[in-house]
Every structure is written in structure tokens, then in C-alpha cells.
Design a protein around this motif. Sequence first.
Motif, PDB file in Angstrom:
ATOM      1  N   GLY A 256      57.941  98.861  23.613  1.00 19.27           N
ATOM      2  CA  GLY A 256      58.533  98.501  24.895  1.00 19.27           C
ATOM      3  C   GLY A 256      57.555  98.457  26.054  1.00 19.27           C
ATOM      4  O   GLY A 256      57.966  98.261  27.192  1.00 19.27           O
ATOM      5  N   GLN A 257      56.264  98.638  25.801  1.00 18.62           N
ATOM      6  CA  GLN A 257      55.276  98.637  26.878  1.00 18.62           C
ATOM      7  C   GLN A 257      54.151  97.658  26.567  1.00 18.62           C
ATOM      8  O   GLN A 257      53.949  97.254  25.423  1.00 18.62           O
ATOM      9  N   GLN A 258      53.419  97.297  27.619  1.00 20.78           N
ATOM     10  CA  GLN A 258      52.230  96.455  27.451  1.00 20.78           C
ATOM     11  C   GLN A 258      50.991  97.307  27.630  1.00 20.78           C
ATOM     12  O   GLN A 258      50.888  98.073  28.583  1.00 20.78           O
ATOM     13  N   VAL A 259      50.054  97.181  26.721  1.00 21.59           N
ATOM     14  CA  VAL A 259      48.760  97.853  26.794  1.00 21.59           C
ATOM     15  C   VAL A 259      47.717  96.764  26.990  1.00 21.59           C
ATOM     16  O   VAL A 259      47.754  95.735  26.307  1.00 21.59           O
ATOM     17  N   THR A 260      46.789  96.970  27.916  1.00 16.98           N
ATOM     18  CA  THR A 260      45.747  95.982  28.163  1.00 16.98           C
ATOM     19  C   THR A 260      44.400  96.542  27.735  1.00 16.98           C
ATOM     20  O   THR A 260      44.056  97.673  28.065  1.00 16.98           O
ATOM     21  N   ALA A 261      43.647  95.736  27.001  1.00 18.34           N
ATOM     22  CA  ALA A 261      42.273  96.054  26.630  1.00 18.34           C
ATOM     23  C   ALA A 261      41.376  95.015  27.287  1.00 18.34           C
ATOM     24  O   ALA A 261      41.679  93.822  27.263  1.00 18.34           O
ATOM     25  N   TYR A 262      40.292  95.468  27.898  1.00 17.52           N
ATOM     26  CA  TYR A 262      39.367  94.578  28.589  1.00 17.52           C
ATOM     27  C   TYR A 262      38.086  94.439  27.770  1.00 17.52           C
ATOM     28  O   TYR A 262      37.403  95.422  27.504  1.00 17.52           O
ATOM     29  N   TYR A 263      37.796  93.202  27.351  1.00 21.22           N
ATOM     30  CA  TYR A 263      36.577  92.908  26.601  1.00 21.22           C
ATOM     31  C   TYR A 263      35.593  92.209  27.528  1.00 21.22           C
ATOM     32  O   TYR A 263      35.964  91.320  28.297  1.00 21.22           O
ATOM     33  N   ARG A 264      34.321  92.613  27.442  1.00 14.52           N
ATOM     34  CA  ARG A 264      33.267  91.980  28.244  1.00 14.52           C
ATOM     35  C   ARG A 264      32.112  91.623  27.318  1.00 14.52           C
ATOM     36  O   ARG A 264      31.595  92.475  26.596  1.00 14.52           O
TER      37      ARG A 264
END
Length: 123
Positions: free
Chosen positions: A71-79
Motif C-alpha cells: 500500500g505504499q510507494q518506495v523510491t530508490a534513486y540511481y545515479r
Amino acid sequence: MGRLAIDCSHPGSAANYRKTTLDVTIDGRPVRTKWGVTWFDLPAGPHEVKVKSRYLGRTGAVQVVIPVIAGQQVTAYYRAPAIAFMPGSIGPVPQRTRGVTAAIVLVTVLVCAFVVLGLLGKF
């Protein structure tokens, strides 16, 4: 189900990255994607995520396990890295570019070499 957002970016000075795509693998399932944000609806639980750019073969490869919450959104940041063939960075907050110092040193050494060769009349 939960949602995983992968926000992929590259250094602005590395314009060649813009012409490439990314290979994202989640739990062994490959997906080709573009720079920017891509969303994946996944079952809750930990997921093995691999990201690499298709620039000069495979650049900036990185692997991490990301827990997805129902029920939630998780964000991963790739660089992507500043220098090809270095690992990229991935995490829960926007990432710094790896290899910036090495790129500056490399450019400085090359410029100095050309100046010295020019002064010696070899170039």
C-alpha cells in the motif's frame, strides 16, 4: 502490493548517457527502461534490484535489496558514475555522482600533458 519507483539520473556533463537506456533487473526479471522515474508494482517484501546503464557496454552497475511495503510507494534513486566502468550509486535519497574527483584529476593531467608537450614542441 506496493509500488517501487526508481529515479535514474546521470551527471549533466555526461551528455552521452542521454542517448542510452538502462537495464533494470528486479528479482531476476530484466526490464529495459529510460532515464527518469519508472514505477513497478510489486508484492510486499524485499526485492533484489540491479541497475546498469547501457553506455559503453554496461556502465554503473549497482545492486541493492529494497523492501517494498504493501500500500505504499518506495523510491530508490540511481545515479550513473562520472567515469564509465565505475559503479553507480543507489539509495533512498538522491545520490551523489561517483568518480567526480577522479574525472577532474584525469582531465587536469591530460591538459597539463598537452601543455607540456606543446611547450616542448612535440604537439
